[in-house]
Design a protein around this motif. Structure first.
Motif, PDB file in Angstrom:
ATOM      1  N   GLU A 485       0.854  -1.176   0.000  1.00  0.00           N
ATOM      2  CA  GLU A 485       0.000   0.000   0.000  1.00  0.00           C
ATOM      3  C   GLU A 485       0.897   1.236   0.000  1.00  0.00           C
ATOM      4  O   GLU A 485       2.105   1.148   0.259  1.00  0.00           O
ATOM      5  CB  GLU A 485      -0.949   0.004   1.193  1.00  0.00           C
ATOM      6  CG  GLU A 485      -0.293   0.017   2.552  1.00  0.00           C
ATOM      7  CD  GLU A 485      -1.323   0.003   3.678  1.00  0.00           C
ATOM      8  OE1 GLU A 485      -1.008  -0.514   4.753  1.00  0.00           O
ATOM      9  OE2 GLU A 485      -2.434   0.521   3.482  1.00  0.00           O
ATOM     10  N   ALA A 504      -4.802  13.797   1.623  1.00  0.00           N
ATOM     11  CA  ALA A 504      -5.422  12.743   0.806  1.00  0.00           C
ATOM     12  C   ALA A 504      -6.471  13.334  -0.124  1.00  0.00           C
ATOM     13  O   ALA A 504      -6.582  12.936  -1.291  1.00  0.00           O
ATOM     14  CB  ALA A 504      -6.041  11.680   1.713  1.00  0.00           C
ATOM     15  N   SER A 518      -2.571   5.701   1.730  1.00  0.00           N
ATOM     16  CA  SER A 518      -3.494   5.262   2.779  1.00  0.00           C
ATOM     17  C   SER A 518      -2.852   5.339   4.160  1.00  0.00           C
ATOM     18  O   SER A 518      -3.524   5.165   5.172  1.00  0.00           O
ATOM     19  CB  SER A 518      -3.952   3.823   2.499  1.00  0.00           C
ATOM     20  OG  SER A 518      -2.849   2.961   2.314  1.00  0.00           O
TER      21      SER A 518
END
Length: 551
Positions: A485, A504, A518
């Protein structure tokens, strides 16, 4: 050490055989080629007529036979030529979710001698506009959802799939396929691959490139069949979850399977492991092309044992690392795949495939990515270009008719990776042992998230455009389901205060969702850099200590 090559079956590749191999001139270089190859993708399309009423495309409740597909392609090709003036060498961009229209638009475009541009369906509006400006298509064929991301005029004529493509499908039901001349080294398509400078580059594949891949896949299938005690092959029913804007979905899916007369069963909508298993059971799928994330979600699903998956005879992939533990779990869930699990190594720049591992090789060495495919040579070189000995680690180089023509309108980038003799410098690190390739790293900075290539530089450029960010680093961290990720470490600008949620949202406005980090770390301490100012990414990741002393 000299280059390693494929170990071939002489019964299949000898003089007069279907897969006879000879040496011919390829773009000025002598190379091994399949002698009895088609000379254009349109030839493969014409040959598909033999499959008649067999199903070619299954997408939800839609079923398209080979005969119906051929008529639709001829009609759409006529419409592209007559309504939009599409001719040889001109680009037609396709931007949509997997659907029959995507496939028909592709075949219609290449049958005209035009160039299909497979645009990434996960791109955000800014990225779509970049792709359109770079490829300069004469026409954009897109679905409504992706057109909405543009929020305005795309600057090119558009056919909206949802409301307008049906008119092309039925433009001329009696149309014949185009007969314009096509050379096998003419460009057939452009697929975009992320670059370390932060902007995608268009890899240009010729008709020769794609047909070479088709023949490699067909050869591998024939070799497997020959080793299966002469069992009579059945018409394949391939379950496909990879996007058509990837080589996995387009080249190894829609194109190669048409050449084999197989049925392509396409997953519809967001990937759901229960839906996937139900579809494979209902359609009696015989093969499935995986990435680590889709395989992980299926084999670890609590209901995995409730579905009849015994029809699956072959599972293969390689867009992201597939661990030995995941390989073993795949064999447990798919009982007939034990000796037929395949993992390959390749990249868009060599039309998806350079090596393949399967059967006993994978059981003995789960970390191998296999042996060279036919017509392909592999070398490991050091930073000075010296060919290294067996077992030594260095940069992987590939030479093959599968190597792309180059990057679209980017000669400098092309010259940096296609070297003398048309050797492709992959940027990936590995070694050769006992005739097999083992990977150490894939393009040092590359993050492989669920089969998607994510380059940190592109995200870092986006983050550093935020007024509250002084500097940042983006890297991949392990993730059970996705493989990796995306994580970001951010140093705020003096006097600024930023949060991961705010950043984000900023990244999501400019880049595709899969590129949005993330995991977030906001810190005051400057990031470690070397004397030239280059970020020490391995230090940031905690894999090493900083060895530079700041003066």
């Amino acid at each position: 050490m000299t280059a390693i090559r494929a170990s071939l079956d002489p019964a299949l590749t000898g003089p007069g055989a279907r897969f006879e191999i000879g040496v011919e001139d390829v773009l000025g270089e002598p190379m091994e080629v399949f002698v009895n190859r088609a000379r254009s993708l349109r030839v493969l399309l014409e040959r598909s007529a033999r499959h008649g009423d067999a199903e070619y495309i299954v997408s939800g409740d839609r079923r398209v036979t080979y005969a119906q597909h051929l008529r639709a392609v001829a009609s759409v090709a006529a419409a592209l030529r007559e309504r939009f003036g599409i001719g040889s060498g001109e680009r037609v961009a396709i931007l949509a979710a997997n659907c029959p229209e995507w496939i028909v638009a592709f075949w219609a475009t290449v049958s005209l001698g035009a160039v299909a541009v497979g645009m990434n369906g996960w791109w955000a509006g800014d990225e779509i506009r970049y792709g359109l400006a770079d490829a300069e298509p004469k026409l954009l064929i897109a679905d409504r959802r992706r057109l909405e991301r543009l929020d305005g005029d795309p600057g090119v004529p558009v056919v909206e799939i949802d409301s307008e493509f049906d008119a092309l499908w039925h433009h001329d039901p009696d149309a014949a396929l185009p007969d314009v001349a096509i050379d096998e080294d003419d460009p057939a398509l452009i697929l975009y691959t992320s670059g370390t400078t932060g902007r995608p580059k268009g890899a240009v594949h010729s008709h020769r490139n794609v047909i070479a891949l088709v023949d490699v896949n067909t050869y591998n299938g024939a070799r497997r069949a020959a080793a299966s005690s002469g069992t009579r092959p059945v018409r394949g029913r391939a379950y496909l979850t990879n996007p058509l804007f990837h080589v996995s979905g387009l080249h190894n899916g829609a194109i190669a399977l048409l050449a084999q007369g197989a049925t392509t069963v396409w997953h519809v909508g967001r990937f759901d492991p229960a839906v996937a298993m139900a579809t494979m059971e209902r359609e009696r799928a015989t093969s499935w092309s995986i990435v680590a994330t889709t395989a992980w979600r299926v084999v670890n699903h609590p209901d995995a044992g409730r579905y009849d998956l015994s029809s699956l005879m072959h599972v293969g992939g390689g867009a992201s690392p597939i661990s030995g533990a995941l390989q073993q779990r795949i064999r447990e869930v798919f009982p007939n795949v034990a000796q037929r699990l395949g993992i390959g190594y390749g990249l868009t720049e060599c039309t998806s495939l350079a090596t393949i591992a399967g059967g006993g090789d994978l059981l003995a060495n789960p970390d191998t990515v296999g042996r060279p495919v036919p017509m392909t040579e592999l070398e490991i070189r050091d930073a000075d270009g010296r060919v290294l000995a067996e077992g030594e680690e260095g940069e992987i180089h590939v030479r093959s008719p599968l190597v792309m023509l180059g990057y679209w309108r980017n000669p400098a980038a092309t010259d940096a990776v296609i070297l003398s003799g048309r050797w492709l410098r992959t940027g990936d690190i590995g070694s050769i042992r006992d005739g097999q390739l083992f990977l150490a790293a894939r393009r040092t900075d590359l993050i492989l998230r669920g089969g998607e290539n994510v380059y940190p530089a592109e995200i870092e450029n986006c983050l550093e455009a935020h007024p509250g960010v002084r500097e940042c680093a983006v890297l991949g961290v392990p993730h059970d389901e996705l493989g990796q990720e995306v994580a970001a470490i951010v140093v705020p600008a003096p006097g600024a205060s930023v949060t991961g949620t705010e950043l984000a949202e900023h990244v999501g406005r400019h880049l595709a969702a899969f590129k949005v980090p993330s995991r977030w770390t906001v810190r005051d301490e400057p990031l470690p850099r070397n004397a030239t100012g280059k970020l020490l990414r391995h230090v940031v990741a905690g894999d090493a200590e900083a060895t530079f002393v700041e003066e």
